[in-house]
Motif scaffolding. Structure first.
Motif: not given
Length: 934
Positions: A575-579, A593-599, A609-613
């Motif tokens: 995973x990537x961290x602090x991304x 507009x942005x869609x997906x799991x992030x803030x 905080x962690x970038x999933x694959x």
């Protein structure tokens, strides 16, 4: 007349003329119209063929039978090719103007040798910027062949390329050939010399970034008139591990960026002033080329800049210098929050999770030997574990119990997070004992919310991942949840209240986590209501994921194996961290507009905080001012820390042609990317406005698109009441119907809200190839599959799958055997008249009545057909071959047509072309669309 069961190689039909070989090697009753056969020969290495037909067999019956003589997919327009390229991808798709095409094979990534894997450097250096470039057209590039001669343009002017042609097709009288769902999108056809090197990798392949439109309208009004969405589907990583999909790395830390818009140098910039300066392809500003750009610092010698990865590859990774770091790269931190309540212990969850973590310690990324782990056990109290370093005298792991849930203090904060390398033996010993510590518990409570807060306090200074494994509803302390499920609300307008969060703690706490660089992943296992709607907020805003295992029990081997495999792959994933992710674009375009799991930290910055694959993201693009350039570029950059402590930037640059013609916009639209965009829109609408509003949004959009096409491009007239649409969007009506019928959005009073919420999580995170399969599952007819299906293709080394068939019960022969697979669950459907020999060969039972239904593994039997069926089932699960990262291992359910009704009905809900529950059939849907459009 009753036939004896036909054996391999016997002719079950008496002395009829032998069946004609159809294209692609299926048996066909008649010679197909169109091109001569090109498929593999019928006999695969002289193997005999067994027809599992019994008395029910009619000559040429069965779902695959009509494929031999089927029309070339798409019908009305010519130029379709369903051959496969060297990489095993269906080739061709929509015919282009020959003047704009370089003939040749269409690998998924142009020029790629499937045997070599990953990227390869271009064949020749680019000697000087004055060399005439090559048409940079993704998907049509084959440097080994001469381009088709094109009439020379007038002196001094460059002729614009001919974009994708519009091929109208009548949806009413021609059913969709589902093989079309696997075609590549219409290519982005760029003018000659668009890129600064002739590299076949200069434009971003669709597996990383796909645009809903591969020709971009020059004005906002044209986009609005088209009614099509303009959005990017972004999947920065296409595997769980870098080694499986390597990307060129720029190692010298020389990162040249535009001073004004901060875009990274890429294959679409132009060099001026004898190569000392470069003009930005996004905002046109002229920048100085860095002094070290042509210098190899490691070898202390000058470099040929035309060999640099950042000028030859659209997808590259830069190793970032010091100024890209707010603090030194953080170590990888895993904090496990393990439910030790009665439900978790008695279902075997605690024992399985502990064993799985112990067995996966070697797989957790730890190249820099800094990875740290910690454990909190949760019931009505919080249990912390102080794990000593290996080799410490009398070292015993001590358990510290904190029962104050309001302000849980950390008993010995320094010793609760340990470095895995230093404490490896003691971590293993602790995990071996964990189950025993709680094996006699009667405690049914769960203070998971308070445990999350304690975890936040513990890893907040460093950041990292909190992995929650729980089988209970959090019913004590912070974030306490109530049993909200109410069967009376299901299927009504009030159902959407069950999909909202039941406690505001989960949203506000998720935002706190994001600020501290903490990501949360939820593994949920309750056999009762667990409020997935509330708990899934934690992953949604922290870049995590919700994994849902309803009714799980370790006593069932299939359940235990599935979780162990998935959890182990999850722990091994890099995973990537602090991304942070940002998309920049040509002046005139804006990411809206942005869609997906992030803030969403600011208007255009997404924080992970962690970038999933194993997730994808959708970004909507607005056109703010008229675009005057023939090509626009959009550049996605992901700044992250790798698992081994290196700060890197992954940059993906996509160039698309612009157009002022509505026909070009429609001819270049990508139906899969459009479906992905509306899947995210529909989830957002379902959570904010309810399920009915979400279904109306999808249906209304489709009617709008069909009406716009009819009015603007089909001349408003339709002979014989047909329904016209471009060939490249033929599948859109079927995909939209399937989306409305998906578990997440379907109108039904039978779907528990936990199942629905988990489905909504998938609809808003799955990478595109898996999302399309989740919406429109794959179905394969196995009893009559071609002779080479289930064997290994000698060219590609991949297992050959049978051709997919439409999801309609009309395709289910009563004597047949079918695999239905939506990527999350597989069903093996056994027809009620399946012949005994088929049941013996596949399952090893002499009588179908002995065949058990439900979750199982197929037995390994010593016969060719069983091997091939198992190979097809395993290949259908293979995510890597589709260029996506995923940890999911679908359960296999055996379903008998005359067996357990609940299981049968569940399998039938995947037949999205049928009428079921409160949903319409595909014919009714098309009829309704035709009425509404006319």
């Amino acid at each position: 007349m009753s036939h004896p069961n036909p054996q391999y190689g016997q002719d079950p039909y008496g002395q009829q003329s032998p069946p004609v070989q159809g294209h692609e090697g299926y048996e066909a009753t008649s010679q197909p119209a169109g091109p001569p056969p090109t498929g593999p020969a019928a006999t695969h290495g002289g193997r005999k063929k067994r027809a599992y037909a019994g008395q029910a067999y009619e000559f040429g019956a069965g779902a695959n039978a009509d494929l031999g003589g089927q029309q070339q997919a798409g019908g009305a327009f010519s130029g379709f090719s369903t051959q496969q390229d060297a990489a095993g991808y269906p080739q061709g798709g929509y015919q282009q103007n020959p003047a704009a095409v370089q003939q040749g094979p269409t690998p998924l990534y142009p020029g790629q040798d499937p045997a070599a894997g990953g990227y390869q450097p271009p064949g020749q250096a680019y000697p000087s910027p004055s060399v005439g470039g090559v048409t940079q057209q993704f998907g049509q590039m084959d440097l080994s062949q001469k381009p088709v001669a094109v009439p020379a343009p007038a002196q001094g002017q460059q002729r614009p390329p001919v974009l994708n042609q519009l091929y109208p097709t009548d949806l009413s009288n021609q059913p969709l050939n589902v093989a079309e769902l696997d075609y590549p999108p219409p290519p982005a056809i760029l003018p000659a010399n668009t890129s600064v090197t002739p590299s076949p990798y200069a434009n971003c392949p669709p597996k990383y970034v796909r645009s809903t439109l591969n020709a971009v309208p020059t004005t906002h009004s044209l986009l609005k008139k088209s009614k099509l969405p303009f959005a990017l589907v972004i999947q920065p990583y296409t595997s769980l591990h870098d080694v499986e999909d390597p990307v060129p790395v720029v190692p010298d830390q020389v990162i040249s960026r535009c001073r004004r818009c901060r875009s990274y140098i890429n294959p679409f910039v132009t060099f001026l002033d004898h190569g000392h300066r470069w003009r930005c392809n996004m905002c046109n500003l002229t920048n100085d080329v860095p002094q070290a750009f042509d210098w190899d610092a490691a070898g202390q010698k000058s470099l040929d800049r035309w060999q640099r990865p950042d000028l030859n590859h659209a997808v590259v990774e830069f190793i970032a210098p010091q100024e890209y770091m707010v603090r030194p790269p953080q170590p990888l931190v895993y904090l496990f929050l393990l439910d030790v309540s009665y439900a978790s212990v008695t279902s075997g969850l605690l024992a399985t999770a502990a064993r799985c973590i112990r067995e996966s310690l070697d797989r957790i990324p730890n190249a820099d030997r800094r990875t740290r782990v910690g454990f909190i056990a949760v019931d009505s109290s919080l249990h912390f574990f102080n794990i000593p370093r290996d080799g410490t005298e009398n070292a015993q792991t001590s358990m510290l119990v904190v029962s104050d849930l309001e302000e849980a203090f950390l008993p010995t904060p320094a010793d609760l997070l340990v470095t895995l390398t230093e404490c490896r033996e003691n971590v293993e010993a602790f995990l071996d004992k964990l189950q025993e510590m709680f094996q006699n518990t009667q405690n049914g409570a769960s203070a998971m919310g308070s445990a999350l807060r304690a975890g936040h306090k513990l890893i907040g200074p460093v950041g990292g991942k909190m992995t929650v494994v729980t089988a209970s509803l959090p019913n004590l302390g912070h974030g306490k949840l109530e049993m909200r499920e109410d069967k009376k609300l299901l299927g009504t307008g009030k159902e959407s209240s069950l999909l909202q969060t039941g406690n505001s703690f989960y949203k506000s706490f998720a935002v706190e986590c994001s600020k501290q660089q903490i990501s949360v992943d939820m593994f949920l296992f309750s056999s009762q209501y667990q409020d997935v709607a509330s708990l899934s907020n934690l992953p949604r805003y922290t870049g995590g994921q919700t994994y849902f295992y309803p009714g799980w029990n370790a006593a069932r081997e299939e359940d235990a194996m599935k979780f162990a495999k998935e959890f182990s792959d999850y722990l091994s994933s890099e995973i990537g961290l602090e991304a942070v992710l940002r998309v920049r674009a040509t002046t005139g375009l804006r990411m809206s507009t942005f869609y997906g799991n992030f803030f969403n930290r600011s208007s255009d910055l997404c924080a992970f905080p962690a970038f999933p694959r194993d997730q994808a993201y959708v970004v909507e693009v607005a056109i703010d001012e008229t675009i005057t350039k023939p090509v626009v570029c959009m550049q996605t950059a992901v700044l992250h820390t790798t698992c081994n402590g290196e700060r890197r930037i992954r940059v993906m640059t996509l160039a698309l042609p612009t157009t002022q013609a509505l026909a070009d916009v429609y001819a270049s639209a990508d139906q899969q990317a459009i479906t992905t965009y509306y899947s995210h829109k529909a989830v957002e609408r379902a959570l904010n406005g309810g399920l009915e509003a979400a279904r109306d949004l999808v249906q209304g959009k489709l009617i709008e698109l069909l009406a716009t096409y009819k009015k603007e491009l089909a001349g408003g007239s339709m002979g014989g009441g047909g329904l016209q649409f471009p060939a490249n969007l033929r599948a859109l009506p079927v995909l939209f119907l399937a989306l409305i019928k998906n578990l997440g959005l379907r109108k039904s009073s039978q779907i528990p809200s936990d199942m629905r919420s988990a489905a909504l999580c998938l609809l808003s995170t799955l990478p595109l190839p898996l999302l399309i399969q989740y919406i429109y599952p794959k179905m394969f007819s196995l009893h009559d599959m071609p002779d080479d299906a289930g064997t290994v293709d000698e060219k590609t080394g991949e297992i050959i799958l049978p051709p997919p068939v439409n999801l309609s019960s009309e395709r289910l022969a009563p004597f047949g055997l079918y695999l239905i697979d939506d990527g999350q669950t597989q069903f093996l459907w056994v027809g009620r008249d399946a012949v005994p020999q088929l049941v013996v060969d596949v399952f090893g039972y002499p009588d179908k009545s002995q065949l058990k239904v439900g979750k199982q593994h197929l037995p390994e039997l010593d016969n060719d057909f069983n091997e091939r069926v198992r190979a097809v089932i395993s290949k259908s699960r293979d995510h890597k071959s589709r260029g996506v990262g995923s940890i999911i291992v679908p359960h296999l359910y055996v379903v008998k047509e005359d067996g357990e009704p609940g299981l049968r009905l569940w399998a039938q809900t995947l037949l999205v072309e049928d009428r079921a529950d409160q949903g319409v059939s595909l014919q009714q849907w098309m009829g309704m669309l035709r009425e509404r459009v006319q």
